[in-house]
Design a protein around this motif. Structure first.
Motif, PDB file in Angstrom:
ATOM      1  N   GLN A  11       4.985   5.879  -6.001  1.00 14.45           N
ATOM      2  CA  GLN A  11       3.755   6.582  -6.043  1.00 14.45           C
ATOM      3  C   GLN A  11       2.673   6.267  -4.879  1.00 14.45           C
ATOM      4  O   GLN A  11       2.301   7.145  -4.186  1.00 14.45           O
ATOM      5  CB  GLN A  11       2.818   6.304  -7.289  1.00 14.45           C
ATOM      6  CG  GLN A  11       1.424   7.015  -7.450  1.00 14.45           C
ATOM      7  CD  GLN A  11       1.655   8.658  -7.689  1.00 14.45           C
ATOM      8  OE1 GLN A  11       2.802   8.945  -7.826  1.00 14.45           O
ATOM      9  NE2 GLN A  11       0.611   9.186  -7.558  1.00 14.45           N
ATOM     10  N   PHE A  12       2.796   5.273  -4.492  1.00 12.66           N
ATOM     11  CA  PHE A  12       1.885   4.583  -3.397  1.00 12.66           C
ATOM     12  C   PHE A  12       2.488   5.201  -2.012  1.00 12.66           C
ATOM     13  O   PHE A  12       1.648   5.827  -1.522  1.00 12.66           O
ATOM     14  CB  PHE A  12       1.978   3.061  -3.334  1.00 12.66           C
ATOM     15  CG  PHE A  12       1.189   2.479  -2.120  1.00 12.66           C
ATOM     16  CD1 PHE A  12      -0.131   2.463  -2.012  1.00 12.66           C
ATOM     17  CD2 PHE A  12       2.036   2.122  -1.029  1.00 12.66           C
ATOM     18  CE1 PHE A  12      -0.818   1.844  -0.900  1.00 12.66           C
ATOM     19  CE2 PHE A  12       1.368   1.631  -0.001  1.00 12.66           C
ATOM     20  CZ  PHE A  12      -0.140   1.461   0.261  1.00 12.66           C
ATOM     21  N   THR A  15       1.449   8.837  -1.722  1.00 10.31           N
ATOM     22  CA  THR A  15       0.233   9.329  -1.172  1.00 10.31           C
ATOM     23  C   THR A  15      -0.135   8.849   0.022  1.00 10.31           C
ATOM     24  O   THR A  15      -1.008   9.297   0.823  1.00 10.31           O
ATOM     25  CB  THR A  15      -0.778   8.907  -2.414  1.00 10.31           C
ATOM     26  OG1 THR A  15      -0.399   7.518  -2.776  1.00 10.31           O
ATOM     27  CG2 THR A  15      -0.446   9.835  -3.575  1.00 10.31           C
ATOM     28  N   PHE A  16       0.259   7.398   0.204  1.00 13.06           N
ATOM     29  CA  PHE A  16      -0.195   6.664   1.661  1.00 13.06           C
ATOM     30  C   PHE A  16       0.609   7.727   2.901  1.00 13.06           C
ATOM     31  O   PHE A  16      -0.241   7.982   3.635  1.00 13.06           O
ATOM     32  CB  PHE A  16       0.429   5.347   1.655  1.00 13.06           C
ATOM     33  CG  PHE A  16       0.245   4.794   2.836  1.00 13.06           C
ATOM     34  CD1 PHE A  16      -1.144   4.140   3.055  1.00 13.06           C
ATOM     35  CD2 PHE A  16       1.282   4.747   3.926  1.00 13.06           C
ATOM     36  CE1 PHE A  16      -1.149   3.493   4.561  1.00 13.06           C
ATOM     37  CE2 PHE A  16       0.867   3.969   5.085  1.00 13.06           C
ATOM     38  CZ  PHE A  16      -0.250   3.536   5.497  1.00 13.06           C
ATOM     39  N   ALA A  18       1.213  10.817   2.847  1.00 13.62           N
ATOM     40  CA  ALA A  18       0.644  11.987   3.183  1.00 13.62           C
ATOM     41  C   ALA A  18      -0.823  11.742   3.703  1.00 13.62           C
ATOM     42  O   ALA A  18      -1.294  12.431   4.651  1.00 13.62           O
ATOM     43  CB  ALA A  18       0.443  12.751   1.578  1.00 13.62           C
ATOM     44  N   ALA A  19      -1.408  10.834   3.061  1.00 17.00           N
ATOM     45  CA  ALA A  19      -2.696  10.313   3.480  1.00 17.00           C
ATOM     46  C   ALA A  19      -2.962  10.141   5.168  1.00 17.00           C
ATOM     47  O   ALA A  19      -3.833  10.571   5.715  1.00 17.00           O
ATOM     48  CB  ALA A  19      -3.525   9.436   2.584  1.00 17.00           C
TER      49      ALA A  19
ATOM     50  N   SER B  38      -4.109  15.485   0.413  1.00 23.93           N
ATOM     51  CA  SER B  38      -4.899  14.529   0.785  1.00 23.93           C
ATOM     52  C   SER B  38      -6.036  14.564   0.725  1.00 23.93           C
ATOM     53  O   SER B  38      -6.842  15.348   1.407  1.00 23.93           O
ATOM     54  CB  SER B  38      -4.222  13.651   1.905  1.00 23.93           C
ATOM     55  OG  SER B  38      -4.976  12.571   2.336  1.00 23.93           O
ATOM     56  N   LEU B 204      -6.442  14.008  -3.235  1.00 25.58           N
ATOM     57  CA  LEU B 204      -5.957  12.620  -3.900  1.00 25.58           C
ATOM     58  C   LEU B 204      -6.346  11.662  -2.688  1.00 25.58           C
ATOM     59  O   LEU B 204      -6.315  11.813  -1.459  1.00 25.58           O
ATOM     60  CB  LEU B 204      -4.593  12.736  -3.935  1.00 25.58           C
ATOM     61  CG  LEU B 204      -3.821  13.983  -4.743  1.00 25.58           C
ATOM     62  CD1 LEU B 204      -2.208  14.263  -4.673  1.00 25.58           C
ATOM     63  CD2 LEU B 204      -4.218  13.836  -6.241  1.00 25.58           C
ATOM     64  N   GLY B 205      -6.762  10.621  -3.465  1.00 27.58           N
ATOM     65  CA  GLY B 205      -7.036   9.237  -2.602  1.00 27.58           C
ATOM     66  C   GLY B 205      -5.473   8.724  -2.159  1.00 27.58           C
ATOM     67  O   GLY B 205      -4.436   9.033  -2.626  1.00 27.58           O
ATOM     68  N   GLN B 206      -6.065   7.573  -1.332  1.00 28.44           N
ATOM     69  CA  GLN B 206      -4.770   6.867  -0.844  1.00 28.44           C
ATOM     70  C   GLN B 206      -3.888   6.140  -1.845  1.00 28.44           C
ATOM     71  O   GLN B 206      -2.730   5.994  -1.767  1.00 28.44           O
ATOM     72  CB  GLN B 206      -5.233   5.639   0.097  1.00 28.44           C
ATOM     73  CG  GLN B 206      -5.701   6.403   1.251  1.00 28.44           C
ATOM     74  CD  GLN B 206      -5.469   5.390   2.691  1.00 28.44           C
ATOM     75  OE1 GLN B 206      -4.758   4.460   2.704  1.00 28.44           O
ATOM     76  NE2 GLN B 206      -6.618   5.370   3.559  1.00 28.44           N
ATOM     77  N   ASP B 207      -4.465   5.725  -3.050  1.00 29.34           N
ATOM     78  CA  ASP B 207      -3.876   5.321  -3.948  1.00 29.34           C
ATOM     79  C   ASP B 207      -2.973   6.023  -5.102  1.00 29.34           C
ATOM     80  O   ASP B 207      -2.552   5.739  -6.076  1.00 29.34           O
ATOM     81  CB  ASP B 207      -4.735   4.284  -4.807  1.00 29.34           C
ATOM     82  CG  ASP B 207      -6.002   4.821  -5.362  1.00 29.34           C
ATOM     83  OD1 ASP B 207      -5.966   6.196  -5.270  1.00 29.34           O
ATOM     84  OD2 ASP B 207      -6.702   4.126  -5.962  1.00 29.34           O
ATOM     85  N   GLY B 208      -3.042   7.555  -4.723  1.00 32.10           N
ATOM     86  CA  GLY B 208      -2.644   8.264  -5.613  1.00 32.10           C
ATOM     87  C   GLY B 208      -3.700   8.907  -6.673  1.00 32.10           C
ATOM     88  O   GLY B 208      -3.049   9.838  -7.554  1.00 32.10           O
TER      89      GLY B 208
END
Lengths: 508, 508
Positions: A11-12, A15-16, A18-19, B38, B204-208
């Motif tokens: 999950q991390f 999103t990481f 992508a972010a 993101s 979505l934030g960095q931590d999902g």
């Protein structure tokens, strides 16, 4: 990384990646997981023409068909060390209308009749277009397996819910009798077969198409950090043939809270559904996940599919299933799977505890199946001289049992089952000595999965259109069978839809 | 943009935004759509404490509960120009155990009894923990609506599948009798109610975690390019209460091919499921989508929920449902919804065409419901002096009909239904004059949706853990009811789970 679970990391990283605008697909170093992400800026570690995930019936058939159609760079990836997936341990039963054995045995059948049987079992919500597509190509799919060297018993079986005998079975009474020849054929024609390779997510182009995948190569099942993730471009598309999720207890319990880890399962351990769920994250439509099928021919006395399953599938038409509490029949022994599984699950004592029913066969008939010797040898089936012996062994009331068998024998004589309307075409008079096994359903098959059309294209939930570059085939797909799948209809589906996916990918 | 459809654009923007590393959530100019992306680098147009999507029972209850718990900046977004969603046009039926009316009427009931009724209707796959959570808080939820000014009929009803009378109904016999007071309460306590605002995806934030949403404000339903997308940060989380997908014909047909656009539907036009599908794209687990409920109390003679639905719900206990072909009863008039809908759908002529059955009530009983005058006024129900007149009007064989009514009346006298085991507690002797309506099921409710736990948290399919910052309540959730939901159990679910989501968000 020891304090953070694999799934949290997954999950991390998702999103990481992508972010941060990181090229999420860049070859990662070290033990990380990822899900689908953009392919822009990705360094491709490898390029292939056609990429197939999963080496069961569907994946193998897709590989062979694609190669036949002129594709010279077909790669099939398998997460386990061995090939064949869950298909290799299934029953090896193959239904098709209009086959050579039907001609030989004088069975009148057609695509329409087979589809009608399946619609009935699907209880009104099967996908008729897909059923028709598969039935229309089933004989061709059977021939593909025979051409590859698959061998079948020289007789047909009439399985539960089928209105005629139309089911072939491999000579080894097991799916490996098909997956092994198909695998050998793949090797022979130059398909690149790559085991220990775990799918980690799609790589998507700017137009939303599937351009490739992240694949963890050198993977050891159960060691999630093993190997390394490679970005593999698939110029002609990706075919997902990753199977069902019957071994994922969390996800099957989300659909049916009774399917706890204590409920038996016939599937191989790899049937955990990540491929399907990753397609949902891309936008694929989830269909019929709630419909999970239990096999009514399984035994509580052995693990998995075991020996009894094929033994009882063969014997049901000429055998009698008995409720041990009453000594009476409680179902049509060749009704569809759901009907029988539900009836068996209702066999309980006054406290509601399971009382597995017994299947009684005349030894003169049962001995014609090779598994009969095995079930007796491994003590998961037993031979008795008389009904009295059976009653004593299983604590069944003897007089009702004897009366039931006599009554059944009059049905055999008259060709008409007055109790449950069983088709008595293959029934025979019951006479000792007998063989007996116990029955209790096991989780066997997921009717649900991603929605596909008759081109094996995966449909997007927002647009209603296919997701470019993505195809799916086999148990990972949902909706074709409806509420209950008839036995021996999965292999033709897998092989026809695998072939279809290959054709679609190459003509796109 | 005229040649590219909205949905194609949606797909395009999704992948384009991700691919280009563009701050996908940046306030876009012009008519574009987007999905989740993101939040890093996003310019927030607005910040709120708690953001609620959907203004039906669940969203309104969440708003009120959050405000009561001290949150002073609650925003509720609604895509339609009016508030109340599909809830505003539902039947306004509210089941709860242990209420003041049950005490007044001497009805013995409990959480256990209500949950047991629901488990039975759910056919073994309901989520017992969720059912228990809702039933335990149902009386409290009812009080919340009364405190806001909702008014109810002064009597209880016993609906199909409920073992006792436990159902309140709004005085206006419609869900607006609850949504309107709740909406007024929201205004009174300072909830920001914002209509014409369409959810376009999560940020979505960095931590999902879910940090906020993209919201198209100034939106006109049906004009997809209208308004402008704003990035709204939600500091305490996002509660999705967007309802079911019964009006999305493509998606309901993916589950059940028989639910074509020609099948009637009781739902408001906004019940199209985008919120649910967007959560699947985040990784929420799809549960029970295949279980779509049709209301057995609907009429083929009017659109939507109409007047007949509440008329027949009220009348079923003391009425007789007749198959027009046979003149005989064909079901327990107060069985659960699925049992009755299936029985009605089986009423067909020899060519398989629908023959809607009729519900015959004694006028002396039916006139106690306010809708009786309306169904007669609007010509969707009719009054007859005699059974002969009914038989003639509906082309029902008269002698079997008369015999059936006589037979039924003996069941009333003896307090025992020998045909279908109906609970005869509220049955009365049938006597003319009669009122009659026709019955044919309409798509009413989606049992399926995203999996949530008893904290209204949304569970991720890979990790099995809640997605941080995201809550869901009401029909958008799946699995609680199983195969078939009992009538009047949706409003308590929506309100309890809305309250629960608010509590969870504020305590996270």
């Amino acid at each position: 990384m020891s304090k953070i679970s694999l799934l949290e990391r997954r999950q991390f990283i998702k999103t990481f990646g992508a972010a941060a605008g990181v090229a999420a697909g860049a070859a990662v170093s070290g033990p990380v997981m990822a899900v689908s992400s953009s392919s822009v800026g990705v360094k491709w570690d490898e390029e292939v023409e056609l990429l197939i995930i999963g080496s069961g019936f569907a994946g193998l058939a897709a590989s062979i068909e694609a190669t036949k159609r002129g594709c010279k760079d077909v790669h099939i990836f398998e997460k386990m060390p061995y090939f064949g997936g869950n298909s290799a341990i299934n029953g090896g039963l193959f239904a098709a209308p209009g086959t050579p054995l039907q001609q030989k045995e004088g069975v009148k059948d057609s695509v329409d009749i087979m589809v009608a049987d399946q619609i009935k079992s699907g209880r009104g919500i099967a996908d008729v277009a897909l059923l028709r597509h598969v039935a229309s190509h089933a004989a061709e799919a059977l021939q593909l397996t025979i051409d590859a060297g698959a061998e079948f018993h020289p007789y047909l079986q009439q399985l539960g819910g089928h209105s005629v005998a139309r089911t072939y079975q491999t000579a080894v009474s097991c799916g490996a009798g098909i997956t092994q020849p198909l695998y050998n054929e793949c090797k022979r024609i130059g398909v690149k077969t790559r085991n220990r390779s775990k799918f980690e997510g799609f790589l998507l182009g700017q137009d939303g198409s599937v351009e490739g995948v992240k694949m963890r190569v050198g993977y050891y099942f159960g060691k999630d950090d093993s190997g390394a993730v490679k970005n593999i471009r698939a110029k002609k598309g990706v075919i997902v043939a990753t199977g069902g999720f019957a071994q994922n207890v969390t996800l099957r319990m989300a659909q049916d809270p009774t399917l706890t880890s204590e409920v038996g399962c016939t599937n191989a351990p790899g049937a955990t559904g990540e491929g399907m769920y990753e397609m949902f994250r891309l936008g694929a439509i989830p269909v019929h996940l709630a419909h999970i099928q239990s096999g009514p021919w399984a035994s509580p006395d052995e693990g998995g599919f075991g020996y009894v399953s094929n033994y009882s599938i063969f014997n049901f038409p000429h055998s009698v299933a008995i409720n041990c509490k009453t000594g009476k029949r409680f179902m049509n022994e060749i009704a569809d799977r759901k009907t029988r599984a539900d009836a068996e699950l209702a066999c309980r004592d006054s406290q509601g505890n399971p009382m597995p029913p017994i299947l009684i066969s005349s030894f003169k008939d049962s001995k014609n199946h090779p598994n009969t010797a095995k079930v007796i040898k491994y003590n998961v089936g037993w031979k008795f001289e008389s009904l009295e012996d059976i009653a004593k062994h299983f604590n069944v009331p003897v007089e009702p049992l004897k009366a039931q068998i006599n009554e059944y024998n009059t049905y055999v004589k008259n060709g008409k089952d007055e109790q449950f309307g069983k088709d008595m075409t293959k029934a025979t008079e019951m006479a000792g000595p007998f063989t007996v096994v116990r029955l209790w359903p096991k989780v066997h098959y997921c009717q649900g999965g991603v929605k596909v059309n008759t081109k094996a294209e995966v449909i997007d939930s927002f647009s209603g259109k296919p997701i470019t570059g993505l195809y799916a085939a086999g148990e990972v797909c949902g909706g074709i069978h409806g509420v209950s799948r008839l036995g021996s209809c999965s292999i033709p589906e897998c092989i026809v839809m695998g072939m279809t996916a290959a054709r679609s990918a190459l003509s796109a």
